[in-house]
Design an enzyme around this catalytic site. Sequence first.
Site, mmCIF file in Angstrom:
data_model
loop_
_atom_site.group_PDB
_atom_site.id
_atom_site.type_symbol
_atom_site.label_atom_id
_atom_site.label_comp_id
_atom_site.label_asym_id
_atom_site.label_seq_id
_atom_site.Cartn_x
_atom_site.Cartn_y
_atom_site.Cartn_z
ATOM 1 N N PRO A 47 0.710 -1.187 0.032
ATOM 2 C CA PRO A 47 0.026 -0.061 -0.083
ATOM 3 C C PRO A 47 0.710 1.302 0.120
ATOM 4 C CG PRO A 47 -0.821 -1.680 1.554
ATOM 5 C CD PRO A 47 0.685 -2.344 1.116
ATOM 6 N N GLU A 48 0.562 2.098 -0.988
ATOM 7 C CA GLU A 48 1.116 3.586 -1.003
ATOM 8 C C GLU A 48 0.163 4.467 -0.582
ATOM 9 O OE1 GLU A 48 3.392 3.854 -4.615
ATOM 10 O OE2 GLU A 48 4.044 1.725 -4.475
ATOM 11 N N LYS A 88 2.040 7.614 3.996
ATOM 12 C CA LYS A 88 1.714 6.031 4.146
ATOM 13 C C LYS A 88 1.400 5.946 5.633
ATOM 14 C CE LYS A 88 4.962 4.554 0.483
ATOM 15 N NZ LYS A 88 5.949 3.656 0.263
#
Length: 390
Positions: free
Chosen positions: A2-3, A54
């Site tokens: 995940p970014e 993030k």
Amino acid sequence: MPEGPELQLASLFVNKTCKGLVFGGQVEKSAVSRNAEVPFESSAYSISATARGKELRLTLSPLPGAQPPQEPLALVFRFGMSGSFQMAPRDALPRHAHLRFHTAPPGPPRALCFVDIRRFGHWDLGGEWQPGRGPCVIQEYEQFRENVLQNLEDKAFDRPICEALLDQRFFNGIGNYLRAEILHRLKIPPFEKARTVMEALKQRRPNPELTLSKKIKDKLQNPDLLELCHSVPKEVVQLGGKGYGAESGEQDFAAFRAWLRCYGVPGMRSLRDRHGRTIWFQGDPGPLVPKGPSTSKPDPFQGTKSPENPSQAVCTPGPESSHSPQEDEEGSPASSLRPTPQRPQCAEDEAQARVWRAAGHLSFLAGPPLLWLSPPCYLALDLARACPAS
């Protein structure tokens, strides 16, 4: 992994799903999670979320009259390699739900779950964003741009631009697929010196003879690198769904794959940077390309059919570090000569599969197993994380 866009989408999911719901009882943590216990119990509370780069902040707010009296509690999550939030019936919780927030009666019993298959995700009590991270590329664009241009003397900008873009002190929210897409759109060689690219932005001045509308049009049609660091992640958020990392075959993941222009796209080239992360690009790699061979693997998307393109390669990333935002959390330091791990030949062998998930420090080939070992400290850390049952 995940970014920034995936964290934004997760916060939108939490806020939409939890709107109007009342949660109650204790917050439950799975027995296998090494993260902190969450000392919160209330007969009635609400849940809201905010994302920055993030990280995602979850706020638990007791409702008026709730017992016992309790102050609001905030948690900050970093998703690691596979973290996400899901809402599930209480009698059918996801297998890897490591933190659970249960709804209160009289509605159907459900739970908001932090699900993390690989358990590299992390949460901290107190609600403070991790120190050292720069402004969010999505939510804090002006501060982000100023932070980069005022710190070009930092040694991070001595490195190739593809590596500098993963430094969360300056590019909070940019990860592996975003850096590839941004550089590809501007036709910037990934191994061009970062300071060379950034210095040109300081000298950019709009034509004073243009009208305001033409200046805006010119900016939209000819964005610079920092502007794309803001607008490209927003494009992913606008796609909806889950962004990168959804299960193969889901409709929202198909939309994401169609959106990609460079990352994992057939016909693109790829090389490893000095941390072992794979950068996808087209054309000349630039003057700072690492020396040494790079092992190939055709497709970065697990579970999808690999394109028959020998020029493509991928590096399986290592675990996320929850302590240092200086390097992108998706990978641990590694040599560009480190062999790319291959999936075990006997996938049904769970013990062997767990070792494979140690992410890059072991490689199994057909026939007698052949192991490449990285420094013992990295190997011990990965095996400790990968081998216990989730």
